[in-house]
Write a protein that holds these residues in place. Structure first.
Motif, PDB file in Angstrom:
ATOM      1  N   MET A  32       0.841  -1.193   0.000  1.00 26.74           N
ATOM      2  CA  MET A  32       0.000   0.000   0.000  1.00 26.74           C
ATOM      3  C   MET A  32       0.885   1.256   0.000  1.00 26.74           C
ATOM      4  O   MET A  32       0.623   2.212  -0.733  1.00 26.74           O
ATOM      5  CB  MET A  32      -0.918  -0.005   1.228  1.00 26.74           C
ATOM      6  CG  MET A  32      -1.992   1.061   1.206  1.00 26.74           C
ATOM      7  SD  MET A  32      -3.010   1.094   2.719  1.00 26.74           S
ATOM      8  CE  MET A  32      -3.855  -0.469   2.625  1.00 26.74           C
ATOM      9  N   ALA A  33       1.933   1.229   0.796  1.00 25.17           N
ATOM     10  CA  ALA A  33       2.856   2.369   0.848  1.00 25.17           C
ATOM     11  C   ALA A  33       3.555   2.554  -0.497  1.00 25.17           C
ATOM     12  O   ALA A  33       3.743   3.690  -0.952  1.00 25.17           O
ATOM     13  CB  ALA A  33       3.892   2.164   1.957  1.00 25.17           C
ATOM     14  N   LEU A  34       3.920   1.453  -1.137  1.00 26.23           N
ATOM     15  CA  LEU A  34       4.603   1.533  -2.427  1.00 26.23           C
ATOM     16  C   LEU A  34       3.747   2.247  -3.472  1.00 26.23           C
ATOM     17  O   LEU A  34       4.278   3.008  -4.288  1.00 26.23           O
ATOM     18  CB  LEU A  34       4.994   0.139  -2.921  1.00 26.23           C
ATOM     19  CG  LEU A  34       5.709   0.099  -4.265  1.00 26.23           C
ATOM     20  CD1 LEU A  34       7.015   0.894  -4.236  1.00 26.23           C
ATOM     21  CD2 LEU A  34       5.964  -1.350  -4.674  1.00 26.23           C
ATOM     22  N   ASP A  35       2.450   2.027  -3.430  1.00 26.06           N
ATOM     23  CA  ASP A  35       1.570   2.736  -4.367  1.00 26.06           C
ATOM     24  C   ASP A  35       1.772   4.243  -4.252  1.00 26.06           C
ATOM     25  O   ASP A  35       1.843   4.948  -5.259  1.00 26.06           O
ATOM     26  CB  ASP A  35       0.102   2.392  -4.098  1.00 26.06           C
ATOM     27  CG  ASP A  35      -0.263   0.972  -4.479  1.00 26.06           C
ATOM     28  OD1 ASP A  35       0.479   0.342  -5.267  1.00 26.06           O
ATOM     29  OD2 ASP A  35      -1.302   0.487  -3.976  1.00 26.06           O
ATOM     30  N   MET A  39       3.605   7.248  -6.778  1.00 23.58           N
ATOM     31  CA  MET A  39       2.910   8.471  -7.200  1.00 23.58           C
ATOM     32  C   MET A  39       3.690   9.731  -6.844  1.00 23.58           C
ATOM     33  O   MET A  39       3.292  10.830  -7.223  1.00 23.58           O
ATOM     34  CB  MET A  39       1.514   8.513  -6.588  1.00 23.58           C
ATOM     35  CG  MET A  39       0.573   7.538  -7.228  1.00 23.58           C
ATOM     36  SD  MET A  39      -1.077   7.783  -6.610  1.00 23.58           S
ATOM     37  CE  MET A  39      -1.556   6.088  -6.327  1.00 23.58           C
ATOM     38  N   HIS A  40       4.773   9.556  -6.104  1.00 26.58           N
ATOM     39  CA  HIS A  40       5.593  10.687  -5.684  1.00 26.58           C
ATOM     40  C   HIS A  40       7.066  10.431  -5.997  1.00 26.58           C
ATOM     41  O   HIS A  40       7.905  10.359  -5.083  1.00 26.58           O
ATOM     42  CB  HIS A  40       5.401  10.971  -4.192  1.00 26.58           C
ATOM     43  CG  HIS A  40       4.076  11.564  -3.875  1.00 26.58           C
ATOM     44  ND1 HIS A  40       3.780  12.881  -4.128  1.00 26.58           N
ATOM     45  CD2 HIS A  40       2.951  11.022  -3.364  1.00 26.58           C
ATOM     46  CE1 HIS A  40       2.534  13.128  -3.764  1.00 26.58           C
ATOM     47  NE2 HIS A  40       2.007  12.008  -3.302  1.00 26.58           N
ATOM     48  N   ASP A  44      12.050  10.200  -4.399  1.00 33.04           N
ATOM     49  CA  ASP A  44      12.994   9.088  -4.547  1.00 33.04           C
ATOM     50  C   ASP A  44      14.347   9.373  -3.905  1.00 33.04           C
ATOM     51  O   ASP A  44      14.919   8.502  -3.242  1.00 33.04           O
ATOM     52  CB  ASP A  44      13.202   8.737  -6.023  1.00 33.04           C
ATOM     53  CG  ASP A  44      12.020   7.991  -6.623  1.00 33.04           C
ATOM     54  OD1 ASP A  44      11.012   7.757  -5.916  1.00 33.04           O
ATOM     55  OD2 ASP A  44      12.107   7.648  -7.819  1.00 33.04           O
ATOM     56  N   GLU A  45      14.853  10.558  -4.087  1.00 35.97           N
ATOM     57  CA  GLU A  45      16.166  10.890  -3.528  1.00 35.97           C
ATOM     58  C   GLU A  45      16.153  10.800  -2.004  1.00 35.97           C
ATOM     59  O   GLU A  45      17.076  10.259  -1.397  1.00 35.97           O
ATOM     60  CB  GLU A  45      16.589  12.288  -3.969  1.00 35.97           C
ATOM     61  CG  GLU A  45      17.992  12.657  -3.542  1.00 35.97           C
ATOM     62  CD  GLU A  45      18.416  14.036  -4.035  1.00 35.97           C
ATOM     63  OE1 GLU A  45      19.241  14.657  -3.347  1.00 35.97           O
ATOM     64  OE2 GLU A  45      17.924  14.486  -5.093  1.00 35.97           O
ATOM     65  N   PHE A  68       8.113  12.316   4.261  1.00 35.89           N
ATOM     66  CA  PHE A  68       7.680  11.205   5.099  1.00 35.89           C
ATOM     67  C   PHE A  68       6.345  11.515   5.772  1.00 35.89           C
ATOM     68  O   PHE A  68       5.502  10.630   5.910  1.00 35.89           O
ATOM     69  CB  PHE A  68       8.767  10.851   6.109  1.00 35.89           C
ATOM     70  CG  PHE A  68      10.046  10.471   5.422  1.00 35.89           C
ATOM     71  CD1 PHE A  68      10.203   9.213   4.877  1.00 35.89           C
ATOM     72  CD2 PHE A  68      11.071  11.393   5.255  1.00 35.89           C
ATOM     73  CE1 PHE A  68      11.361   8.862   4.192  1.00 35.89           C
ATOM     74  CE2 PHE A  68      12.232  11.061   4.578  1.00 35.89           C
ATOM     75  CZ  PHE A  68      12.374   9.791   4.042  1.00 35.89           C
ATOM     76  N   LEU A  69       6.143  12.746   6.143  1.00 34.19           N
ATOM     77  CA  LEU A  69       4.846  13.153   6.680  1.00 34.19           C
ATOM     78  C   LEU A  69       3.786  13.044   5.588  1.00 34.19           C
ATOM     79  O   LEU A  69       2.693  12.517   5.810  1.00 34.19           O
ATOM     80  CB  LEU A  69       4.920  14.583   7.220  1.00 34.19           C
ATOM     81  CG  LEU A  69       3.605  15.171   7.719  1.00 34.19           C
ATOM     82  CD1 LEU A  69       3.006  14.327   8.839  1.00 34.19           C
ATOM     83  CD2 LEU A  69       3.822  16.614   8.164  1.00 34.19           C
ATOM     84  N   HIS A  70       4.111  13.531   4.407  1.00 35.70           N
ATOM     85  CA  HIS A  70       3.165  13.486   3.294  1.00 35.70           C
ATOM     86  C   HIS A  70       2.775  12.039   2.974  1.00 35.70           C
ATOM     87  O   HIS A  70       1.586  11.713   2.863  1.00 35.70           O
ATOM     88  CB  HIS A  70       3.781  14.171   2.065  1.00 35.70           C
ATOM     89  CG  HIS A  70       2.834  14.337   0.945  1.00 35.70           C
ATOM     90  ND1 HIS A  70       1.975  15.411   0.846  1.00 35.70           N
ATOM     91  CD2 HIS A  70       2.592  13.554  -0.142  1.00 35.70           C
ATOM     92  CE1 HIS A  70       1.250  15.286  -0.243  1.00 35.70           C
ATOM     93  NE2 HIS A  70       1.604  14.161  -0.870  1.00 35.70           N
TER      94      HIS A  70
END
Length: 142
Positions: A32-35, A39-40, A44-45, A68-70
């Motif tokens: 679920m987190a990977l989805d 999308m963001h 990645d960096e 991480f909050l987002h």
């Protein structure tokens, strides 16, 4: 109740990022987190180096949004929608998603969630789930 620290949350998302890059098996929560990670890609960096992520200060004064909050808020909203808690959030999300897009609907809800958390922290009272849901419903009608 499990209350992860900000470091735990950062390591979790970085580990999901790493596992995806290594084609490793993910838990349902990680999937679920990977989805949301996908999308963001602009994050990645930040996700590529767990130790740097833990050390980084994402203060308001720094002027950079905390990825991480987002991502955590996206994941929280996804979980709320999946279990319909607070009751009615799923229908409100679906209505917002029909008006905009699933991602934009999440961002609309995210603003309401952030406001509820802010009010709870300022008042010292527990989060008001009913007020949160009503705020989301107002966005559906707006």
């Amino acid at each position: 109740m499990f209350t992860p620290s900000s470091h735990d949350v950062r390591r979790f998302f970085c580990e999901v990022f790493r596992k995806d890059r290594a084609n490793e098996i993910l838990t349902p929560l990680e999937a679920m987190a990977l989805d949301w990670l996908r999308m963001h890609p602009e994050y990645d960096e930040a996700l590529a180096d767990a130790e740097a992520a833990v050390a980084r200060d994402y203060s308001v004064e720094g002027g950079q949004a905390n990825p991480f909050l987002h991502l955590s808020m996206h994941l929280s909203i996804s979980e709320q929608v999946s279990i319909d808690s607070p009751r009615g959030i799923r229908a409100a999300y679906e209505a917002l998603a029909r008006k905009t897009s699933p991602h934009d609907a999440q961002h609309e809800i995210m603003e309401c969630l952030g406001e509820m958390i802010w009010k709870s922290q300022r008042s010292g009272l527990p989060p008001d789930g009913e007020a949160y849901l009503e705020a989301v419903k107002r966005r559906v009608g707006a």
